[in-house]
Design an enzyme around this catalytic site. Structure first.
Site, short mmCIF file in Angstrom:
data_model
loop_
_atom_site.label_atom_id
_atom_site.label_comp_id
_atom_site.label_asym_id
_atom_site.label_seq_id
_atom_site.Cartn_x
_atom_site.Cartn_y
_atom_site.Cartn_z
N GLN A 78 9.95 -1.61 -5.77
CA GLN A 78 8.55 -1.23 -5.97
C GLN A 78 8.47 -0.03 -6.92
O GLN A 78 8.47 1.11 -6.47
CB GLN A 78 7.92 -0.88 -4.62
CG GLN A 78 6.49 -0.45 -4.70
CD GLN A 78 5.56 -1.53 -4.22
OE1 GLN A 78 5.91 -2.32 -3.37
NE2 GLN A 78 4.37 -1.54 -4.75
N PHE A 79 8.40 -0.30 -8.22
CA PHE A 79 8.35 0.79 -9.18
C PHE A 79 7.08 1.63 -9.03
O PHE A 79 7.05 2.80 -9.40
CB PHE A 79 8.49 0.27 -10.62
CG PHE A 79 7.26 -0.35 -11.19
CD1 PHE A 79 6.37 0.41 -11.93
CD2 PHE A 79 6.97 -1.70 -10.99
CE1 PHE A 79 5.22 -0.17 -12.47
CE2 PHE A 79 5.85 -2.28 -11.52
CZ PHE A 79 4.96 -1.51 -12.26
N THR A 80 6.03 1.07 -8.45
CA THR A 80 4.77 1.81 -8.33
C THR A 80 4.86 2.98 -7.35
O THR A 80 3.95 3.81 -7.31
CB THR A 80 3.62 0.88 -7.92
OG1 THR A 80 3.90 0.30 -6.65
CG2 THR A 80 3.40 -0.21 -8.96
#
Length: 148
Positions: A78-80
Site C-alpha cells: 500500500q504505497f498510499t
C-alpha cells in the site's frame, strides 16, 4: 517502513474479480515502503507484527500474539501509506519508494513472517485490489520502523 495492522475475523483481497489471498482469523496488514527503508526495517516490522500481543487470552486480556493465537496474515502492499495531504487537496506520494525498491522490501517482510511460522497470503504488488475484512474489536495499530 510503515504498516497498518488490523486484527480480523476474516479478510480477503481480490484482483480483477479473482481471489488473490484469503485468511480466517488473524491479521490484515497494509505495508508501505519509503526511500530510506532497508531489509532491516522489513525484518523489524515483521517481527513486531508477529509478536504484537493483540489477541485476547481466556481472561479477556490482550496477551497473545497472532502466532500464539494460531492466526494467519493477509499482507497487502500500500504505497498510499506514505501519502502527504498537508498541502492542497491532492495527496503527494513522493515519500513512497519506487516500485523496484518497494517490491523487494515487501517480499522481505512477507518472507520474514513465513520464517516465523505464519501462514501469509498476499495481494498482487502494484495491482488495483479490492480488500475486504471483518475488523475484530476493532483493533487497528499503526507501526512505523523509523519512529520506534
Amino acid at each position: 517502513m510503515r504498516i497498518v495492522i488490523q486484527r480480523c475475523k476474516q479478510a480477503e483481497v481480490t484482483v480483477g474479480g479473482a481471489v488473490a489471498g484469503r485468511i480466517a482469523e488473524g491479521l490484515m496488514i497494509l505495508v508501505g515502503v519509503t526511500h530510506e527503508d532497508t531489509e532491516k526495517d522489513a525484518v523489524y516490522l515483521a517481527d513486531k507484527a508477529a509478536d504484537l500481543r493483540i489477541f485476547e487470552d481466556k481472561a479477556g486480556k490482550m496477551n497473545h500474539s497472532v502466532l500464539e493465537a494460531g492466526g494467519a496474515v493477509l499482507s497487502v502492499s500500500q504505497f498510499t501509506l506514505y501519502g502527504d495531504s498537508r498541502k492542497g487537496r491532492r495527496p503527494n506520494f513522493m515519500a513512497a519508494a519506487k516500485p523496484e525498491i518497494a517490491e523487494g522490501l515487501y517480499e522481505a517482510f512477507n518472507r520474514r513472517l513465513r520464517e516465523r511460522g505464519l501462514t501469509v497470503e498476499t495481494g498482487r504488488f502494484g495491482a488495483m485490489m479490492d480488500v475486504s475484512l471483518t475488523n475484530w474489536g476493532p483493533v487497528t495499530m499503526i507501526v512505523d520502523s523509523r519512529s520506534e
